[in-house]
Design an enzyme around this catalytic site. Sequence first.
Site: not given
Length: 530
Positions: A263, A281
Amino acid sequence: MAPRVLISDKLSEAAVQIFRDRGIDVDFQPDLGKDKDKLLEVIGQYDGLAIRSATKVTEKVIAAADNLRVIGRAGIGVDNVDIPHASKKGIIVMNTPFGNMITTAEHAIAMMFAVARQIPEASASTHAGKWEKSRFMGVELTGKTLGVIGAGNIGGIVCTRAVGLRMKVVAYDPFLSEERATELGVEKVGLDALLARADFITLHVPLTEQTKNILSRENLAKTKKGVRIINCARGGLVDEQALADALKDGHVAGAAFDVFAEEPAKENPLFGLPNVVVTPHLGAATTEAQENVALQVAEQMADYLITGAVQNALNMPSVTAEEAKIMGPWIKLSGHLGNFIGQMTDEPIKAINILYDGAASQMNLSALTSAVVAGIMKAGNPDVNMVSAPVIAKERGIQISTTKQDQSGAFEGYIKVTVVTEKRERSIAGTVFSDGKPRFIQIKGINIDAEIGQHMLYTTNEDVPGIIGTLGTTMGSNGVNIANFTLGRSAAKGEAIALLYVDEEVPAKALDALKQTGMFRQVKTLQFEV
């Protein structure tokens, strides 16, 4: 002079006001955390630092923080804080472990609905002026079996919500007791049984060596054809390429992911596949959750700066300054005792019984007990701390009991921890020597004197000749240096144990070599924070 706190990320005005109401001089600069150089320049002026995820509290920042006493993270994740260096400098690191549980659980449920009814794709199609009613045939949740991997705080909430949706819920969690499973209304099963039975699988475990790729290519192949998989926990729990392949060949019917192995996720094998719902997220991204964690961290930091009270600290026990001077080594010992048993236990724990003898019985037993329980829980959840561990244990139906007794042996004091599962009892005892170093003094009722190191090897065997030579030769041939070697036995030719403190982690090939000798009943590597 009033304590000074810097808020370098976006926190709510209500949180800022909490500091002001407590007489703390607060400097609210919500964009400062993005400017590393400016943060380094000013951090030395403050007693407290309140952050979210944007501010990176690196070793350099900590080195420049000459007056900093506490770092408060509004949220659970503290990957952006160098905790070891903060600890060395005496800076407390706090988080808010319970502020976003409901929000994250609700996101998992929402993702499950989205993938069951193909809502994102149907919405995009309809926005495009199409009317593809026959294309988007979904499935009901009612009556389906939901497999929950990890039934802790967030997973437990998901279980109760799913039961309310009239789903059948099966849960895999080594720490889940039968009593807690009954309370949640779920069936406790092994991982293979869950994979074979579940129509939907949702993950709610931390990323550890044990859980990394828990849904591997091999385990994905064990799932029911047509399964749908949801991950709102941590990236790295699922082999994303293997899942993409299973989606393409039709074995997996859909997936919904909020977290990814890397990420920010700009590219991923799951992107662009049909019936795959992805979000960036967002598990904790609700107004309520962000407000809750902001208020909590402000209250915790203010309490510490004004009264010295410590809550939800990741690197300090909840004890007074006076107690900490005496109890520090005993708290470390308690954590090691718990962590030993936690690493050795892979089945649901029913009870934790702790005996405090002699000098240990006169200390703050609440802090020592919390350290023991945290040590046990850390083996399965590294985010646990001394404050949250007893709460989690209670939620899982684990009974915790303590006993005090006067000095009963050669040591001025010791602590003995016994864990009870459905299959067995496992115990270990330890003390603190006059040099302030913790020692293990008994395992499974067998007396020893073992120094505790970061990397250790534990073996059990029948007391026969050749054990020492085999261990030494195997470690040597694999380049592992032994710093300390401790042996113990119940009786001549009876059960025996060995505990080795080694300089580096024992490689898998060395473990395999020991097992292949047929001389050992058990071979286990252990890791400790020393």
